[in-house]
Design a protein around this motif. Structure first.
Motif, short mmCIF file in Angstrom:
data_model
loop_
_atom_site.label_atom_id
_atom_site.label_comp_id
_atom_site.label_asym_id
_atom_site.label_seq_id
_atom_site.Cartn_x
_atom_site.Cartn_y
_atom_site.Cartn_z
N LEU A 139 -8.96 -3.75 2.60
CA LEU A 139 -8.20 -3.65 3.67
C LEU A 139 -7.47 -1.96 3.38
O LEU A 139 -6.62 -2.09 2.64
N GLY A 140 -7.65 -1.15 4.51
CA GLY A 140 -7.11 0.01 4.29
C GLY A 140 -6.27 0.22 5.05
O GLY A 140 -5.36 -0.62 5.92
N PRO A 141 -5.74 1.56 5.29
CA PRO A 141 -6.28 2.67 4.57
C PRO A 141 -5.71 2.96 3.40
O PRO A 141 -5.21 1.94 2.77
N LYS A 142 -6.16 4.10 2.74
CA LYS A 142 -5.68 4.41 1.34
C LYS A 142 -4.03 4.30 1.13
O LYS A 142 -3.49 4.68 2.30
N ALA A 143 -3.70 4.06 0.18
CA ALA A 143 -2.34 3.72 -0.18
C ALA A 143 -1.77 2.40 0.20
O ALA A 143 -0.58 2.19 0.29
N SER A 144 -2.68 1.64 0.81
CA SER A 144 -2.18 0.13 1.17
C SER A 144 -1.86 -0.71 -0.05
O SER A 144 -2.44 -0.08 -1.31
N TYR A 145 -1.31 -1.76 0.06
CA TYR A 145 -1.05 -2.50 -1.27
C TYR A 145 -2.47 -3.30 -1.45
O TYR A 145 -2.80 -3.31 -2.84
N THR A 146 -3.26 -3.33 -0.75
CA THR A 146 -4.66 -3.86 -0.96
C THR A 146 -5.56 -2.87 -1.88
O THR A 146 -6.24 -2.97 -2.75
N PRO A 179 -12.58 1.77 2.43
CA PRO A 179 -11.39 1.05 3.50
C PRO A 179 -12.04 0.43 4.70
O PRO A 179 -12.75 1.15 5.32
N GLN A 180 -11.52 -0.59 4.96
CA GLN A 180 -11.72 -1.11 6.05
C GLN A 180 -10.40 -1.25 7.17
O GLN A 180 -9.33 -1.45 6.52
N ILE A 181 -10.58 -1.34 8.31
CA ILE A 181 -9.60 -1.41 9.23
C ILE A 181 -8.98 -2.85 9.33
O ILE A 181 -7.74 -2.85 9.62
N ALA A 241 -21.23 -4.21 1.17
CA ALA A 241 -20.54 -4.16 0.20
C ALA A 241 -20.74 -5.23 -0.69
O ALA A 241 -21.03 -6.55 -0.45
N SER A 242 -20.57 -4.89 -2.18
CA SER A 242 -20.90 -5.80 -3.14
C SER A 242 -19.61 -6.84 -3.37
O SER A 242 -19.95 -7.92 -3.83
N ARG A 243 -18.72 -6.26 -3.26
CA ARG A 243 -17.19 -6.94 -3.32
C ARG A 243 -16.30 -6.65 -2.41
O ARG A 243 -16.41 -5.73 -1.65
N GLY A 244 -15.54 -7.35 -1.97
CA GLY A 244 -14.45 -7.16 -1.07
C GLY A 244 -12.99 -7.61 -1.63
O GLY A 244 -12.91 -8.51 -2.57
N VAL A 245 -12.03 -7.07 -1.18
CA VAL A 245 -10.57 -7.21 -1.65
C VAL A 245 -9.70 -7.36 -0.51
O VAL A 245 -9.61 -6.67 0.55
N VAL A 246 -9.18 -8.75 -0.28
CA VAL A 246 -8.29 -9.15 0.86
C VAL A 246 -6.94 -9.65 0.31
O VAL A 246 -6.88 -10.46 -0.64
N VAL A 269 0.84 -3.95 12.94
CA VAL A 269 -0.11 -3.29 12.78
C VAL A 269 -1.26 -3.65 11.34
O VAL A 269 -0.79 -4.90 10.85
N SER A 270 -2.33 -3.36 11.31
CA SER A 270 -3.39 -3.92 10.25
C SER A 270 -3.05 -3.73 8.97
O SER A 270 -3.48 -4.73 8.00
N SER A 271 -2.39 -2.81 8.49
CA SER A 271 -1.63 -2.81 7.12
C SER A 271 -0.62 -1.85 7.03
O SER A 271 -0.17 -0.92 7.93
N THR A 272 0.47 -1.88 5.76
CA THR A 272 1.42 -0.94 5.66
C THR A 272 1.37 0.52 5.72
O THR A 272 1.95 1.26 6.23
N SER A 273 -0.06 0.79 5.08
CA SER A 273 -0.28 2.15 5.05
C SER A 273 -0.62 2.70 6.22
O SER A 273 -0.33 3.73 6.70
N ARG A 274 -1.49 1.81 7.22
CA ARG A 274 -1.65 2.35 8.75
C ARG A 274 -0.27 2.59 9.22
O ARG A 274 -0.19 3.57 10.21
N ALA A 275 0.72 1.52 8.89
CA ALA A 275 1.90 1.93 9.73
C ALA A 275 2.58 3.24 9.41
O ALA A 275 2.98 4.09 10.24
N ALA A 276 2.39 3.69 8.11
CA ALA A 276 3.02 4.95 7.90
C ALA A 276 2.22 5.99 8.58
O ALA A 276 2.66 7.15 8.77
#
Length: 350
Positions: free
Chosen positions: A11-18, A35-37, A51-56, A177-184
């Motif tokens: 779960l992106g974008p970059k700099a998200s906690y994920t 990174p995914q939306i 993707a072979s793995r995912g992180v959520v 919004v979708s992530s804290t980094s998207r908020a930034a």
């Protein structure tokens, strides 16, 4: 010829906690990080083998479970039948209020504004009928924030920063919004400078935002747990004959040895009209000395006020149909409406 790196969706974008959790488990030099939306985009990438793995994100120590992730595991429309949990990661979460400081402060960086001494920043929010004893925030703004008219963040962040928000930003419009980094990202693009984001210090650096307050979370031990997901291997003898069960097998969940504790995630539904149906399902684990560590519910999609239950237990499912977890699942099949094994993994809880 350069060997293609395995793709890990997060779960992106970059700099998200994920993103931080992903880097903790998958060094960028060895993997291609994608990174995914949305959280569902991560599930879809793993399900279709992009993707072979995912992180959520799965749950937060302060604000509880991430319902978006639970709903995808519930999979009411059968879009992600092969998704399994194969690992976890824990990330300490310290939130900051990010935005643009006022022009007056930009000319005088050594003087704090009067907001620190204002009635709204006395150290506690105004008591209300619903919250007669509001909490005291752990920190104060370090910059003027009276110009903030809109806040952006992931829905989980609101619940993790309740005391600060109710004290210093009560009544300010909030936008999920979708992530804290998207908020930034959104705040950085706001030319008015009247919006702010609950996000991380890393996001502040990447998007060149001012830190208006640090450590605004309610608890200093605020931590989020993330699940690493994969697509299941083809079914083997672990698959149950129960008609409403999906229980794929994978050797990654069948290691021998007791050097590290393991966890398993299982979902099941019950016949809600049967007295004691839920109690009977929960009771199947105790005879096999399997400790239940959490339980969650989401709407089942069968009928209003019917639920799908998620339980997390200590222990792992072994190949060959042996072991305590397999034995308990056989008994669960007898008393539940349907069940699904959602994976086993090594615990990383310290």
């Amino acid at each position: 010829m350069t060997e293609e790196k395995p793709v890990v969706a997060f779960l992106g974008p970059k700099a998200s906690y994920t993103h931080q959790a992903t880097l903790d488990s998958f060094p960028g030099c060895q993997y291609t990080l994608s990174p995914q939306i949305t959280i569902e985009d991560v599930f879809a990438s793993v399900q279709d083998n992009t993707a072979s793995r995912g992180v959520v994100p799965f749950e937060n120590s302060t604000n509880g479970s991430v319902v978006f992730t639970l709903d995808l595991f519930a999979d009411l429309n059968a879009r992600y039948p092969d998704i399994l949990v194969c690992g976890e990661a824990y990330i300490s979460v310290s939130h900051c209020l990010l935005g643009r400081h006022t022009e007056a402060l930009s000319r005088s960086t050594h003087q704090l504004p009067s907001i620190i001494e204002s009635p709204t920043s006395s150290g506690a929010a105004t008591p209300t009928a619903n919250i007669p004893n509001p909490g005291i925030p752990r920190t104060k703004p370090t910059q003027e924030i009276g110009h903030i008219k809109k806040l952006y963040s992931h829905p989980q962040a609101w619940g993790q920063c309740k005391s600060f928000l109710s004290t210093y930003l009560k009544g300010v419009e909030r936008q999920d919004v979708s992530s804290t980094s998207r908020a930034a990202e959104l705040v950085a693009a706001d030319e008015t400078g009247t919006s702010a984001a609950i996000s991380s210090i890393i996001a502040a650096k990447i998007h060149n935002l001012d830190i208006l307050a640090r450590g605004i979370e309610d608890r200093s031990d605020n931590t989020t747990r993330f699940f690493i997901i994969k697509r299941a291997s083809p079914p083997s003898s672990l698959s149950s004959s129960h008609p409403q069960t999906t229980a794929p097998s994978s050797s990654a969940e069948s290691k021998n040895g007791k050097e590290k504790p393991w966890k398993s995630l299982i979902s099941f539904t019950v016949h809600h009209s049967n007295p004691g149906a839920l109690a009977h399902c929960l009771a199947v684990f105790e005879p096999f000395k399997l400790n239940l560590t959490s339980i969650n519910t989401r709407p089942s999609g069968v009928a209003p006020w019917n639920y799908i239950f998620f339980v997390e237990i200590d222990g792992r499912r072994e190949e060959g149909g042996e072991g305590a977890v397999n034995a308990a699942l056989q008994d669960l099949a007898k008393v539940s409406r349907g069940w699904r094994w959602l994976g086993s993994w090594e615990s990383r809880l310290k």
